[in-house]
Design a protein around this motif. Structure first.
Motif, PDB file in Angstrom:
ATOM      1  N   ARG A 173       0.853  -1.197   0.000  1.00 44.86           N
ATOM      2  CA  ARG A 173       0.000   0.000   0.000  1.00 44.86           C
ATOM      3  C   ARG A 173       0.873   1.226   0.000  1.00 44.86           C
ATOM      4  O   ARG A 173       1.950   1.221   0.604  1.00 44.86           O
ATOM      5  CB  ARG A 173      -0.872   0.055   1.248  1.00 44.86           C
ATOM      6  CG  ARG A 173      -2.123  -0.731   1.085  1.00 44.86           C
ATOM      7  CD  ARG A 173      -3.139  -0.415   2.141  1.00 44.86           C
ATOM      8  NE  ARG A 173      -4.384  -1.065   1.765  1.00 44.86           N
ATOM      9  CZ  ARG A 173      -5.557  -0.793   2.282  1.00 44.86           C
ATOM     10  NH1 ARG A 173      -5.672   0.097   3.219  1.00 44.86           N
ATOM     11  NH2 ARG A 173      -6.634  -1.425   1.874  1.00 44.86           N
ATOM     12  N   LEU A 174       0.430   2.247  -0.661  1.00 46.54           N
ATOM     13  CA  LEU A 174       1.179   3.487  -0.658  1.00 46.54           C
ATOM     14  C   LEU A 174       0.973   4.169   0.681  1.00 46.54           C
ATOM     15  O   LEU A 174      -0.129   4.633   0.981  1.00 46.54           O
ATOM     16  CB  LEU A 174       0.640   4.363  -1.789  1.00 46.54           C
ATOM     17  CG  LEU A 174       1.619   5.205  -2.582  1.00 46.54           C
ATOM     18  CD1 LEU A 174       2.873   4.457  -2.970  1.00 46.54           C
ATOM     19  CD2 LEU A 174       0.912   5.770  -3.789  1.00 46.54           C
ATOM     20  N   GLY A 205       0.838   6.845   3.572  1.00 44.32           N
ATOM     21  CA  GLY A 205       0.601   8.286   3.502  1.00 44.32           C
ATOM     22  C   GLY A 205      -0.501   8.644   2.517  1.00 44.32           C
ATOM     23  O   GLY A 205      -0.727   9.821   2.230  1.00 44.32           O
ATOM     24  N   PHE A 206      -1.174   7.617   1.980  1.00 46.01           N
ATOM     25  CA  PHE A 206      -2.309   7.873   1.090  1.00 46.01           C
ATOM     26  C   PHE A 206      -3.564   7.214   1.629  1.00 46.01           C
ATOM     27  O   PHE A 206      -3.516   6.098   2.137  1.00 46.01           O
ATOM     28  CB  PHE A 206      -2.035   7.338  -0.325  1.00 46.01           C
ATOM     29  CG  PHE A 206      -1.300   8.338  -1.145  1.00 46.01           C
ATOM     30  CD1 PHE A 206      -1.963   9.151  -2.044  1.00 46.01           C
ATOM     31  CD2 PHE A 206       0.062   8.509  -0.968  1.00 46.01           C
ATOM     32  CE1 PHE A 206      -1.284  10.111  -2.763  1.00 46.01           C
ATOM     33  CE2 PHE A 206       0.758   9.462  -1.685  1.00 46.01           C
ATOM     34  CZ  PHE A 206       0.087  10.269  -2.593  1.00 46.01           C
ATOM     35  N   TYR A 229      -6.962   4.900 -10.470  1.00 46.36           N
ATOM     36  CA  TYR A 229      -7.132   4.033  -9.283  1.00 46.36           C
ATOM     37  C   TYR A 229      -7.312   4.887  -8.027  1.00 46.36           C
ATOM     38  O   TYR A 229      -8.233   4.675  -7.251  1.00 46.36           O
ATOM     39  CB  TYR A 229      -5.901   3.126  -9.128  1.00 46.36           C
ATOM     40  CG  TYR A 229      -5.895   2.304  -7.859  1.00 46.36           C
ATOM     41  CD1 TYR A 229      -6.383   0.997  -7.841  1.00 46.36           C
ATOM     42  CD2 TYR A 229      -5.396   2.824  -6.657  1.00 46.36           C
ATOM     43  CE1 TYR A 229      -6.380   0.240  -6.673  1.00 46.36           C
ATOM     44  CE2 TYR A 229      -5.389   2.084  -5.487  1.00 46.36           C
ATOM     45  CZ  TYR A 229      -5.879   0.793  -5.505  1.00 46.36           C
ATOM     46  OH  TYR A 229      -5.882   0.054  -4.343  1.00 46.36           O
TER      47      TYR A 229
HETATM   48  N1  ACO Z   1      -2.576   2.437  -1.294  1.00 47.75           N
HETATM   49  C1  ACO Z   1      -3.241   1.697  -2.212  1.00 47.75           C
HETATM   50  N2  ACO Z   1      -4.550   1.392  -2.142  1.00 47.75           N
HETATM   51  C2  ACO Z   1      -5.227   1.861  -1.088  1.00 47.75           C
HETATM   52  C3  ACO Z   1      -4.617   2.649  -0.080  1.00 47.75           C
HETATM   53  C4  ACO Z   1      -3.240   2.935  -0.220  1.00 47.75           C
HETATM   54  N3  ACO Z   1      -2.599   3.668   0.693  1.00 47.75           N
HETATM   55  N4  ACO Z   1      -5.525   2.975   0.871  1.00 47.75           N
HETATM   56  C5  ACO Z   1      -6.674   2.412   0.477  1.00 47.75           C
HETATM   57  N5  ACO Z   1      -6.500   1.746  -0.701  1.00 47.75           N
HETATM   58  C6  ACO Z   1      -7.544   1.061  -1.489  1.00 47.75           C
HETATM   59  C7  ACO Z   1      -7.917  -0.264  -0.846  1.00 47.75           C
HETATM   60  O1  ACO Z   1      -7.121  -1.323  -1.342  1.00 47.75           O
HETATM   61  C8  ACO Z   1      -9.367  -0.379  -1.251  1.00 47.75           C
HETATM   62  O2  ACO Z   1      -9.402  -0.770  -2.613  1.00 47.75           O
HETATM   63  P1  ACO Z   1     -10.587  -1.744  -3.157  1.00 47.75           P
HETATM   64  O3  ACO Z   1     -11.851  -0.953  -2.971  1.00 47.75           O
HETATM   65  O4  ACO Z   1     -10.241  -2.007  -4.579  1.00 47.75           O
HETATM   66  O5  ACO Z   1     -10.532  -2.966  -2.289  1.00 47.75           O
HETATM   67  C9  ACO Z   1      -9.879   1.054  -1.171  1.00 47.75           C
HETATM   68  O6  ACO Z   1      -8.718   1.866  -1.424  1.00 47.75           O
HETATM   69  C10 ACO Z   1     -10.497   1.428   0.170  1.00 47.75           C
HETATM   70  O7  ACO Z   1      -9.551   1.123   1.205  1.00 47.75           O
HETATM   71  P2  ACO Z   1      -9.919   0.701   2.700  1.00 47.75           P
HETATM   72  O8  ACO Z   1      -8.760  -0.005   3.310  1.00 47.75           O
HETATM   73  O9  ACO Z   1     -11.236  -0.010   2.692  1.00 47.75           O
HETATM   74  O10 ACO Z   1     -10.135   2.109   3.394  1.00 47.75           O
HETATM   75  P3  ACO Z   1     -10.149   2.385   4.944  1.00 47.75           P
HETATM   76  O11 ACO Z   1     -10.926   3.617   5.127  1.00 47.75           O
HETATM   77  O12 ACO Z   1     -10.572   1.185   5.710  1.00 47.75           O
HETATM   78  O13 ACO Z   1      -8.589   2.634   5.285  1.00 47.75           O
HETATM   79  C11 ACO Z   1      -6.500   3.665   5.685  1.00 47.75           C
HETATM   80  C12 ACO Z   1      -8.012   3.867   5.486  1.00 47.75           C
HETATM   81  C13 ACO Z   1      -6.241   2.623   6.786  1.00 47.75           C
HETATM   82  C14 ACO Z   1      -5.877   4.977   6.137  1.00 47.75           C
HETATM   83  C15 ACO Z   1      -5.877   3.201   4.348  1.00 47.75           C
HETATM   84  O14 ACO Z   1      -6.143   4.161   3.333  1.00 47.75           O
HETATM   85  C16 ACO Z   1      -4.384   2.925   4.448  1.00 47.75           C
HETATM   86  O15 ACO Z   1      -3.987   1.826   4.842  1.00 47.75           O
HETATM   87  N6  ACO Z   1      -3.506   3.931   4.083  1.00 47.75           N
HETATM   88  C17 ACO Z   1      -2.083   3.779   4.208  1.00 47.75           C
HETATM   89  C18 ACO Z   1      -1.647   3.979   5.663  1.00 47.75           C
HETATM   90  C19 ACO Z   1      -1.722   5.423   6.104  1.00 47.75           C
HETATM   91  O16 ACO Z   1      -1.268   6.332   5.407  1.00 47.75           O
HETATM   92  N7  ACO Z   1      -2.276   5.633   7.292  1.00 47.75           N
HETATM   93  C20 ACO Z   1      -2.400   6.969   7.920  1.00 47.75           C
HETATM   94  C21 ACO Z   1      -3.840   7.349   8.084  1.00 47.75           C
HETATM   95  S1  ACO Z   1      -3.977   8.998   8.616  1.00 47.75           S
HETATM   96  C22 ACO Z   1      -3.702   8.973  10.287  1.00 47.75           C
HETATM   97  O17 ACO Z   1      -3.863   7.997  10.973  1.00 47.75           O
HETATM   98  C23 ACO Z   1      -3.270  10.225  10.871  1.00 47.75           C
END
Ligand code: ACO
Length: 422
Positions: free
Chosen positions: A300-301, A303-304, A352
């Motif tokens: 996963r990327l 920060g996104f 995407y």
């Molecule tokens: N890179 C690639 N794909 C992604 C990413 C990412 N960073 N984040 C979400 N997606 C995709 C998922 O694979 C999913 O795809 P699909 O619909 O084809 O299955 C879709 O986007 C939705 O993702 P979910 O995991 O269901 O979204 P959720 O709201 O549960 O998760 C989260 C949010 C945990 C922040 C997630 O986006 C992530 O893991 N990001 C990377 C980690 C990160 O940057 N965290 C910091 C959050 S901000 C904070 O805490 C201050």
């Protein structure tokens, strides 16, 4: 009052549920008597559609990318107010006047020392301990030293406890870091501001009168403000959950710190930098973007994406501007910055990410700024802890003062074996 009707298609029964208004943003369907009325529970893993409490602290509109503390827009607070003014605002529901701010700052400075017994605790940790593990243990251990806070019922005691914890957090944080290096601890300098003092305790030799550049103090102060609260995020929900059992604030905060450590939450800024280094060069970006998009690849990327923001995270926008302001003034690793900017450019236009509304979040930029300030990576999540402490405490206090103080006890959908006999 508006309501919704639920029809159970199994037996044709109809049930009415009130819609409770909010002062801003979505209303909520009041399902508190759902089980009593229908014999059914709601099913909402990850609480994507559940409001767990009523709150007056922070407002987020994830679709618009709006964030407000006590009604004030985050951009105004981050650009016009100091972190301690924001702390006062969260704790007291209003901004301080000049005299109040002075008193508050002085009190925080004087409370920044920790009991020598807490200091000794750090020596029990091995050299390789992560500062976050020391942070969570030392905050929990504060309950042994400030036991008068274990059973508080008066609001004035909450305020003393709040100021005590906010004041001591940077000291514990700096001690955690210095312990990992095995270097002598530096006591707080009460002549310095909250944020400057933290950088001083991290960087100075004992007794050294070290000058901390104003530009770095301002940047870190902004980062603290941007992290101060974020309504019912994972760690705050944990803090409220622990509070709901009647446990004291120190363990509630310690639980919040542990929840924040995860890389889907506050640990993300550390992971962002690791990932940028792993990508290494602009030439490799396309390859990693392809991996992030591949459903069969767990990559996963970092920060996104964000659970709530389906638009640019307003905090990320502020940090993006700050990053560009700082770029020429402090030494930002230009290669990592180039990689980050290339990722940002591609992700913001790639179908995407656009379709899934995955924007850069606060952690994408904070890691780059902290790296430029030579803050060690193991301290990134700790910086988040320092900033978020006021939010956790304010939420803890709001829970204590609320009328519907129920223990957090969700139910489940049971899909295990049934009626087996030995
Ligand atoms: N890179 C690639 N794909 C992604 C990413 C990412 N960073 N984040 C979400 N997606 C995709 C998922 O694979 C999913 O795809 P699909 O619909 O084809 O299955 C879709 O986007 C939705 O993702 P979910 O995991 O269901 O979204 P959720 O709201 O549960 O998760 C989260 C949010 C945990 C922040 C997630 O986006 C992530 O893991 N990001 C990377 C980690 C990160 O940057 N965290 C910091 C959050 S901000 C904070 O805490 C201050």
């Amino acid at each position: 009052m508006n309501s919704v009707t639920l029809i159970n298609n199994t037996n044709g029964e109809k049930y009415e549920f009130d819609i409770l208004d909010s002062t801003k943003g979505s209303g909520v369907i009041d399902v508190r008597n759902l089980y009593a009325a229908t014999g059914l529970f709601t099913y909402d893993p990850g609480f994507t559609s559940t409001a767990s409490c009523t709150s007056e602290i922070t407002f987020i509109d994830g679709e618009k990318g709006e964030l407000r503390y006590r009604g004030y827009d985050i951009e105004e607070l981050a650009t016009k107010k100091e972190y301690l003014e924001v702390c006062f605002l969260l704790l007291n529901k209003r901004l301080p006047n000049k005299a109040e701010l002075l008193d508050f700052s002085e009190e925080i400075s004087k409370r920044s020392f920790v009991h020598e017994g807490i200091k000794d605790l750090f020596n029990a940790f091995p050299d390789y301990a992560h500062p976050m593990s020391m942070m969570s243990a030392s905050v929990s251990a504060m309950s042994a030293f400030y036991f008068e806070h274990l059973d508080m019922s008066e609001c004035k005691d909450f305020q003393v406890m709040a100021r005590r914890i906010i004041a001591k957090m940077p000291t514990l944080a700096a001690f955690s870091y210095r312990r990992t290096l095995g270097i002598p601890f530096v006591y707080p300098d009460i002549e310095r501001s909250f944020t400057e003092n933290f950088l001083y305790m991290l960087r100075a030799y004992p007794g050294q009168s070290l000058k901390i550049p104003t530009i770095e103090v301002t940047a870190l102060d902004t980062i603290f403000t941007l992290h101060a609260d974020h309504e019912q995020n994972a760690s705050t929900s944990i803090v409220r959950g622990v509070a709901s059992t009647g446990a004291h604030p120190y363990v509630a905060l310690s639980a919040g710190i542990n929840a924040l450590w995860g890389r889907a939450h506050g640990g993300a800024n550390e992971s962002v930098m690791l990932q940028l280094e792993m990508i290494g060069s602009v030439d490799n970006v396309e390859n990693f973007i392809a991996r992030a998009k591949d459903p069969n690849d767990e990559f996963r990327l970092m920060g996104f994406g964000h659970r709530v923001y389906k638009n640019f995270d307003p905090r990320a926008r502020i940090l993006k501007n700050l990053l560009h302001e700082l770029k020429d003034k402090i030494n930002i690793n230009s290669e990592l910055l180039e990689v980050a900017m290339k990722i940002e450019e591609i992700a913001l236009s790639d179908e995407y990410f656009v379709k899934r509304k995955l924007y850069p979040n606060i952690d994408f930029y904070s890691g780059l700024i902290l790296t430029a300030m030579k803050i060690p990576r193991s301290m990134f999540t700790i910086i988040f802890v320092i900033g978020r402490t006021v939010g956790w405490i304010t939420q803890w206090m709001e829970f204590q003062e609320s009328e519907d103080k129920k223990i957090a006890r969700p139910r489940q959908r049971y899909m295990g074996e049934t009626d087996k006999q030995v």
